[in-house]
Design a protein around this motif. Sequence first.
Motif, PDB file in Angstrom:
ATOM      1  N   SER A 193       9.076  13.604 -57.676  1.00 33.19           N
ATOM      2  CA  SER A 193       8.833  14.892 -57.019  1.00 33.19           C
ATOM      3  C   SER A 193       9.822  15.955 -57.478  1.00 33.19           C
ATOM      4  O   SER A 193       9.490  17.143 -57.523  1.00 33.19           O
ATOM      5  CB  SER A 193       8.945  14.732 -55.501  1.00 33.19           C
ATOM      6  OG  SER A 193       7.969  13.829 -55.021  1.00 33.19           O
ATOM      7  N   LEU A 194      11.048  15.537 -57.785  1.00 35.07           N
ATOM      8  CA  LEU A 194      12.094  16.413 -58.312  1.00 35.07           C
ATOM      9  C   LEU A 194      12.712  15.704 -59.510  1.00 35.07           C
ATOM     10  O   LEU A 194      12.536  14.503 -59.691  1.00 35.07           O
ATOM     11  CB  LEU A 194      13.182  16.682 -57.260  1.00 35.07           C
ATOM     12  CG  LEU A 194      12.778  17.212 -55.889  1.00 35.07           C
ATOM     13  CD1 LEU A 194      13.988  17.241 -54.963  1.00 35.07           C
ATOM     14  CD2 LEU A 194      12.161  18.596 -56.003  1.00 35.07           C
ATOM     15  N   ILE A 195      13.475  16.452 -60.317  1.00 31.98           N
ATOM     16  CA  ILE A 195      14.198  15.840 -61.424  1.00 31.98           C
ATOM     17  C   ILE A 195      15.662  16.274 -61.391  1.00 31.98           C
ATOM     18  O   ILE A 195      16.017  17.251 -60.724  1.00 31.98           O
ATOM     19  CB  ILE A 195      13.591  16.201 -62.797  1.00 31.98           C
ATOM     20  CG1 ILE A 195      13.753  17.711 -63.070  1.00 31.98           C
ATOM     21  CG2 ILE A 195      12.131  15.776 -62.884  1.00 31.98           C
ATOM     22  CD1 ILE A 195      13.721  18.072 -64.529  1.00 31.98           C
ATOM     23  N   GLN A 196      16.496  15.539 -62.124  1.00 31.71           N
ATOM     24  CA  GLN A 196      17.908  15.896 -62.284  1.00 31.71           C
ATOM     25  C   GLN A 196      18.291  15.793 -63.759  1.00 31.71           C
ATOM     26  O   GLN A 196      17.766  14.948 -64.488  1.00 31.71           O
ATOM     27  CB  GLN A 196      18.803  14.968 -61.459  1.00 31.71           C
ATOM     28  CG  GLN A 196      18.666  15.136 -59.958  1.00 31.71           C
ATOM     29  CD  GLN A 196      19.566  14.176 -59.198  1.00 31.71           C
ATOM     30  OE1 GLN A 196      19.755  13.027 -59.590  1.00 31.71           O
ATOM     31  NE2 GLN A 196      20.114  14.631 -58.090  1.00 31.71           N
ATOM     32  N   LEU A 197      19.244  16.639 -64.155  1.00 31.92           N
ATOM     33  CA  LEU A 197      19.724  16.684 -65.536  1.00 31.92           C
ATOM     34  C   LEU A 197      21.208  16.347 -65.589  1.00 31.92           C
ATOM     35  O   LEU A 197      21.954  16.644 -64.661  1.00 31.92           O
ATOM     36  CB  LEU A 197      19.545  18.091 -66.124  1.00 31.92           C
ATOM     37  CG  LEU A 197      18.162  18.732 -66.039  1.00 31.92           C
ATOM     38  CD1 LEU A 197      18.223  20.155 -66.585  1.00 31.92           C
ATOM     39  CD2 LEU A 197      17.131  17.906 -66.794  1.00 31.92           C
TER      40      LEU A 197
END
Length: 343
Positions: free
Chosen positions: A318-322
């Motif tokens: 649903s969300l992403i992280q970098l």
Amino acid sequence: MIDQYSFLRPWLFCLDPEKAHNLTLSNLDRAERWGLLQRFITKPIADPHTLCGIQFPNPVGLAAGLDKDGKHIDSLAALGFGFLEIGTVTPRAQPGNPKPRMFRLPEAEGIINRMGFNNDGVDACVARVRKSKFWQSGGVLGLNIGKNASTPIEQASQDYVFAMAAVYEIASYITVNISSPNTQHLRSLQSEEMLRSLLHDLSEERKKLSDRYGVHKPLFLKIAPDLDQEDIHLIAELLVEFGIDAVIATNTTISRETVKGMEYGEEAGGLSGAPVRAASSQVIKTLKARLGNALPIIGVGGILSGADAREKVMAGASLIQLYSGLIYRGPELVNECANALRR
């Protein structure tokens, strides 16, 4: 901004990776104080996502590990992230593992680190969070918690409970990190017996903290990419059983299949960046198939382009992280991923 970073990257890559990391963050802080980031960074168009009762301004977040102590919150927020995750923080300060402990693999667009939860301790981090403009203005800020290296694994839950209580009041959400390969025996907490005990203790403590502060803070669990399908299914069941609000997939990998024969490829530690992308996405797919819509997944691991971000969402995130992608692509990656997901 991407042109400037493309120019700077070869120079930064001539430096020791940890030194380059610290230098970059220090210069970002200066640029933010002087108002330069606000002038030159293209921030993503608003694309709010509501998850676990939190409204995220856009679906692209900063993964834990880049700012372990909350020393660079305002400058990182100025890059356009929809949310930041700080840590991993531990109850007591600790220096982490001996240096060198970070290695670049440019051929594979990967990074190996064995930092070992180096941080100033949870109280120092909380004090910095309170002073940040981002937190004071209501920015979404997650706190990632872990155990001290000197704490026996049998007593790990005491450290997690302590750290959760310390960050509870100031965190938008709290992530329980049981998947770093750089603290001895930590990943054994992903086994059924130990994970069940840990989640029980954290759930009981959260009930007390919810009563004390009058608010129920979301609790996330961060898992490894090296789990087999049976382990993933077991973890999914425990997440639901103990009311964990979301799962972050994944941390770094101990596998070296994708970097065989490369310089530094056999260094100990967790491998991140492009080499972990496929394994991370597969874990997300397996979790999604098992969990359905029972709880959301936050995808992280090997995102170096907007297409990589879409892959994570198509897998079930649903969300992403970098994190590592920023090292190879620079701050423009935030906007690129946000635009890719908005389309």
